[in-house]
Each structure stands twice: as structure tokens, then as C-alpha cells.
Design a protein around this motif. Structure first.
Motif, short mmCIF file in Angstrom:
data_model
loop_
_atom_site.label_atom_id
_atom_site.label_comp_id
_atom_site.label_asym_id
_atom_site.label_seq_id
_atom_site.Cartn_x
_atom_site.Cartn_y
_atom_site.Cartn_z
N CYS A 1 2.10 -0.97 7.34
CA CYS A 1 0.96 -1.38 6.52
C CYS A 1 0.79 -2.88 6.66
CB CYS A 1 1.20 -1.01 5.05
SG CYS A 1 2.62 -1.83 4.30
N ALA A 2 -0.08 -3.47 5.86
CA ALA A 2 -0.25 -4.92 5.85
C ALA A 2 0.73 -5.56 4.87
CB ALA A 2 -1.68 -5.27 5.45
N ALA A 3 1.09 -6.81 5.12
CA ALA A 3 2.09 -7.48 4.29
C ALA A 3 1.64 -7.62 2.84
CB ALA A 3 2.43 -8.85 4.88
N ASP A 4 0.33 -7.79 2.61
CA ASP A 4 -0.13 -7.96 1.23
C ASP A 4 -0.26 -6.62 0.50
OD1 ASP A 4 -2.42 -6.95 2.41
OD2 ASP A 4 -3.75 -8.54 1.70
N GLU A 5 0.15 -5.54 1.14
CA GLU A 5 0.20 -4.23 0.49
C GLU A 5 1.63 -3.85 0.10
OE1 GLU A 5 -3.45 -1.73 2.40
OE2 GLU A 5 -1.80 -2.20 3.79
N VAL A 6 2.57 -4.80 0.23
CA VAL A 6 3.98 -4.57 -0.07
C VAL A 6 4.35 -5.29 -1.36
CG1 VAL A 6 6.36 -5.00 0.69
CG2 VAL A 6 4.61 -4.30 2.35
N VAL A 7 4.83 -4.52 -2.35
CA VAL A 7 5.22 -5.06 -3.65
C VAL A 7 6.72 -4.86 -3.83
CG1 VAL A 7 4.89 -4.87 -6.15
CG2 VAL A 7 2.95 -4.49 -4.60
N PHE A 8 7.43 -5.92 -4.19
CA PHE A 8 8.86 -5.82 -4.47
C PHE A 8 9.10 -5.64 -5.97
CE2 PHE A 8 9.22 -8.66 -0.58
CZ PHE A 8 9.70 -7.64 0.24
N GLY A 9 10.16 -4.90 -6.30
CA GLY A 9 10.50 -4.70 -7.70
C GLY A 9 11.96 -4.35 -7.85
N ARG A 68 -4.63 -1.80 -0.24
CA ARG A 68 -5.18 -3.07 -0.69
C ARG A 68 -6.31 -2.88 -1.71
NH1 ARG A 68 -6.47 -4.91 3.92
NH2 ARG A 68 -4.63 -6.19 4.36
N GLU A 69 -7.16 -1.92 -1.46
CA GLU A 69 -8.31 -1.71 -2.36
C GLU A 69 -7.86 -1.37 -3.77
OE1 GLU A 69 -9.98 2.55 -1.42
OE2 GLU A 69 -9.01 1.78 0.38
N HIS A 70 -6.76 -0.61 -3.89
CA HIS A 70 -6.26 -0.24 -5.22
C HIS A 70 -5.55 -1.41 -5.88
CE1 HIS A 70 -7.47 3.71 -4.17
NE2 HIS A 70 -6.40 4.02 -3.44
N ASN A 106 1.01 -15.88 -14.07
CA ASN A 106 1.18 -15.26 -12.75
C ASN A 106 -0.18 -15.20 -12.05
OD1 ASN A 106 2.20 -13.92 -10.54
ND2 ASN A 106 2.46 -11.96 -11.58
N THR A 107 -0.15 -15.38 -10.74
CA THR A 107 -1.37 -15.35 -9.95
C THR A 107 -2.07 -14.00 -10.07
OG1 THR A 107 -2.26 -15.53 -7.70
CG2 THR A 107 -0.05 -14.62 -7.93
N ASN A 108 -3.36 -13.99 -9.84
CA ASN A 108 -4.11 -12.74 -9.77
C ASN A 108 -4.21 -12.21 -8.35
OD1 ASN A 108 -4.78 -12.48 -12.55
ND2 ASN A 108 -6.29 -14.12 -12.32
N ALA A 109 -3.62 -12.93 -7.41
CA ALA A 109 -3.67 -12.51 -6.00
C ALA A 109 -2.65 -11.42 -5.74
CB ALA A 109 -3.41 -13.71 -5.09
N ILE A 110 -3.04 -10.46 -4.88
CA ILE A 110 -2.08 -9.42 -4.49
C ILE A 110 -1.21 -9.96 -3.36
CG2 ILE A 110 -3.66 -7.60 -5.17
CD1 ILE A 110 -4.08 -7.08 -2.13
N PRO A 111 0.01 -9.47 -3.23
CA PRO A 111 0.69 -8.48 -4.08
C PRO A 111 1.42 -9.10 -5.26
CG PRO A 111 2.08 -8.97 -2.22
CD PRO A 111 0.83 -9.81 -2.04
#
Length: 445
Positions: free
Chosen positions: A90-98, A246-248, A260-265
Motif C-alpha cells: 500500500c502507500a506509506a500514508d495508509e499505514v497506522v501504528f498502534g 487513504r479515502e477512509h 495532534n495533526t489532522n494529517a493522515i496517518p
């Protein structure tokens, strides 16, 4: 799983593999340790240990600072995100760490819950880990949403796809399903599950925690809306990762602190992340890529005989193509080795008197399961079995492994659940044979 004609990797070099995992050299009561507990968490290669320690030794800082250690931390997180993007395709900005898959799923369920209303429906399955069930039950109760359950075929512990399809309708807003069962090893037809969800206008949320160490993940080909996994299940540190289209991620509103930023992710990542473990995530992805390179992948993206190492879909523009191709090759080798282990252990278990195997047992259908087996033996509780095996250096799990709805449905919860045997690519035929010998001894005692 790849077909026989598509497989391009040679036999797994177990000497090379096992030399990278320091924990595998331990002994218990004079017995070499056999880690057959992979579904609960795999062992980690030395490079992951080193990456975590080196971060804490050299770069430990918070993000966004105007000084070298903070800047190196920013760079490291970006590199780890890129590595996981290659892992998931996928794209890097579609990866969320937790912190873990459970926390990420609860967070996403809260955000999705903002859009739910009475009359809406969510579909979950009887086969799933409770982390892909309870978050949806909780938000459904809060919002007055109906939850529908997809049932299973008891005889082989596979999803009843006709029943699943019947539960999806125009009111369905989300279908939550597992890629593979952490209890009985069933690999679900996730492409069809996603297709059914989308045909009804619903979102598809896939739990790939258990599938991650066994099979290649390609979210682009799968076309799921969300997919979650846990890096500690595929040779990394204790963290979770979420893929979201990304769209979601842009459209949905996360619960977060105001600064916190509003930018994804980043807007989906609560508080300060576990930086040292993120450094370990990058290292575990590189371990898998190097495994592929060692087993025939060359730096030009081809195998040793010049054939292209084929990713399972078209490359994303920002993909590190060689790393993705190497990951593909690694999973080819992993699949071949685990299939051999599965055939050996299944044949041996079938010969043990009084032992019941839950799930698919037909070798002709092994492409529908991974090498995770749930068993019971007459007159022995799963805990008693796990204890006797553990005393001989063979580590297995007993209980329900949070697949609570499955153990209750199969009426084994009140008597201790299952004994779970989980094989991954660092396991050996000798370890399988040792396990079978001990189980035969327990039965005949």
C-alpha cells in the motif's frame, strides 16, 4: 497461496534461518526448546533486538524536535512506515501504528461509529478472534445497530459462505472477518468476503493477525477497506499496524487530542508512539526481505535464473520494488516449508488414538489452512497436555486464545478449550517428530 507452477523459491535454508533467532538455543530440563507457540507470538531475530537496543542507546527522543536525535527518530518512523507499506503493498500514508491490533480496532470502531445509526447492521463471524468481534459489539450496542453472525461448518471449522452472504444486505455497513483463524488455522476466502461486502455498499475490515507469518498480504489485490495485523506475530516487536484506504482515513474523524495533526496517518496515532518498537518493525520487515534475497531473489528484482520475482499486483508508485519482490520470494519459501511441516504433523496426529483434530484435515485442502492445529485428547485437559509438553521443552498453548465464540460454539470452552500447536518457518521436522513422540507417550501411559 501460490500454485505449484508459480512457486519460485528453493527449499528453505533452515540453518540460515535458525541462526538468526537467539532464543531457539534454549533448553528446558535438558531438552532443546521447540517453540510451537507461534500463534501467540513468534520469536524475533537478532536484528530486531539490535534495532530496538540501538534506538534506545543512540536516538531516543520524541518527534518533531529541532535537534539530531529527534530528527533521526522522525526519519526512522518514516522508514518503518515505508517498510510496512511494502509488506502490505500500500502507500506509506495508509499505514497506522498502534499498541496492538485490539487497540487499533477499538479506535477505528469508535470513528466508524460516528456514522452509524439505528437500523444499520454489522456482520461478524463465529470463527474470529474476539478483537474483531467485541469492538463491533460495543459500538453496535451504543448506537442501536444490529449485529448479525456468520456461522461455520462444524465438521471442518470453515466459514459457511452461503450463510455469510445471506447476512449481508442493503443495511449492512461493515463486514468484519479474519484472514485466518488463530485457533484452528482455517484460511478464509477473504477476496470473496470483501466482494460481498462491497456489492452491498459495506466496508470490509480484515483481521490478518494470524495470517501475517504464513502468507503474503496484498491489500491492493484484496481491495479491503481496512486490514490489521500485529508485528509480534511475524517476527517483530509487540505492536499493531492498521492499513486503511487513504479515502477512509481522510474522511473519517478519529478521536484524538487537539494538538495532534489532522494529517493522515498521524491523526490516527494516539499520543507518543513506541519508537523503539517501531525501529524493530523496520528490522523485522528487512528480515523477511533478506530471507527472500537469500532464497533466490537478486537486487535487480529477479530470481537466480533471471525470471522476474512477481509481486501479486501492480507496484504502487512509491514502492521499494526490490524489497517487495524479496518479501514475495520469502513467503514462497515460507509456504513451501510450512506445507511440509503441516503434512508431517497431520499424518502423525491422525495416528494417535483418542486425539481429535479440529479443522481441515484433508491434505488436498491444505491451501485452505495454515499450520496451526487445535486438538484434544480423551481423558486429558488441554492444560494438562500443555504442561507435560512444556516440561519436555515443547511450548504449546491451551485455552481459547480469545476465539471465545468458536470454543463456546464447539462446546469445548467449559472443559479447557483446545491444545494449540502452531508451526512457523523456523520450526523443523525434528521438532514435529518430538512433539508426536511425546503425545504418543502421554496417550499410552
Amino acid at each position: 497461496m501460490p500454485t505449484t507452477e508459480e512457486r519460485i523459491a528453493p527449499a528453505l535454508d533452515l540453518t540460515h534461518v535458525r541462526a538468526q533467532f537467539p532464543s531457539l538455543t534454549q533448553t528446558v530440563n535438558g531438552h532443546p526448546t521447540a517453540f510451537l507457540d507461534g500463534p501467540g507470538g513468534t520469536q524475533v531475530p537478532q536484528r530486531v533486538i539490535d534495532a530496538i537496543a540501538n534506538y534506545l542507546r543512540r536516538d531516543n527522543a520524541n518527534t518533531g524536535g529541532a535537534y539530531p536525535t529527534s530528527r533521526r527518530t522522525d526519519t526512522m518512523i518514516a522508514e518503518a512506515r515505508s517498510a510496512m507499506a511494502d509488506f502490505l503493498y500500500c502507500a506509506a500514508d495508509e499505514v497506522v501504528f498502534g499498541p496492538n491490533m485490539t487497540t487499533l480496532t477499538y479506535a477505528m470502531s469508535r470513528a466508524l461509529g460516528r456514522e452509524l445509526k439505528p437500523g444499520d447492521e454489522i456482520v461478524v463471524t463465529r470463527l474470529d478472534h474476539d478483537a474483531n468481534v467485541s469492538p463491533w459489539l460495543a459500538i453496535a450496542e451504543e448506537k442501536g445497530v444490529t449485529v448479525r453472525w456468520a456461522e461455520i461448518h462444524d465438521e471442518d471449522c470453515t466459514l459457511d459462505m452461503a450463510d455469510l452472504a445471506s447476512k449481508i444486505n442493503s443495511n449492512t455497513k461493515l463486514v468484519a472477518a479474519g484472514y485466518a483463524s488463530n485457533a484452528v488455522g482455517t484460511i478464509n476466502p477473504v477476496n470473496e468476503i470483501v466482494r460481498l461486502a462491497h456489492a452491498a455498499g459495506a466496508l470490509a475490515y480484515i483481521d490478518a493477525v494470524h495470517y501475517g507469518p504464513h502468507g503474503l498480504i496484498d491489500v491492493k489485490a484484496l481491495d479491503c477497506d481496512f486490514l490489521v495485523c500485529s508485528t509480534y506475530k511475524f517476527f517483530g516487536p509487540h505492536m499493531g499496524v492498521l492499513f486503511g484506504k487513504r479515502e477512509h482515513l481522510k474522511r473519517l474523524r478519529p478521536y484524538k487530542v487537539r494538538p495532534n495533526t489532522n494529517a493522515i496517518p498521524n491523526c490516527w496515532e494516539w499520543g507518543t508512539l513506541n519508537h523503539e518498537c517501531i525501529a524493530g518493525i523496520a528490522a523485522c520487515v528487512e528480515y523477511l526481505a533478506d530471507l527472500g534475497r537469500h532464497h533466490g531473489i537478486f537486487g535487480d528484482g529477479t530470481c537466480g535464473d533471471g525470471r522476474p520475482a512477481r509481486p501479486s499486483s501492480e507496484p504502487r508508485p512509491e514502492a521499494t520494488t526490490t524489497r517487495r519482490a524479496a518479501i514475495v520470494a520469502a513467503y514462497e519459501a515460507i509456504h513451501e516449508h510450512e506445507l511440509g511441516l503441516l503434512k508431517r504433523i497431520m499424518a502423525g496426529l491422525k495416528e494417535i488414538p483418542g486425539l481429535k483434530i479440529y479443522g481441515i484435515t484433508d491434505p488436498a485442502r491444505f491451501d485452505e489452512r495454515c499450520a496451526t492445529l487445535a486438538v484434544r485428547i480423551a481423558n486429558q485437559t488441554p492444560l494438562e497436555l500443555a504442561t507435560q509438553l512444556g516440561d519436555r521443552g515443547i511450548f504449546t498453548w491451551d485455552g481459547n486464545y480469545y476465539a471465545l465464540n468458536l470454543t463456546e460454539h464447539l462446546d469445548v470452552e467449559k472443559s479447557g478449550g483446545f491444545l494449540r500447536i502452531g508451526l512457523v518457518h523456523y520450526n523443523t521436522m525434528e521438532e514435529v517428530d518430538r512433539l508426536l513422540a511425546v503425545l504418543r507417550g502421554i496417550v499410552s501411559a
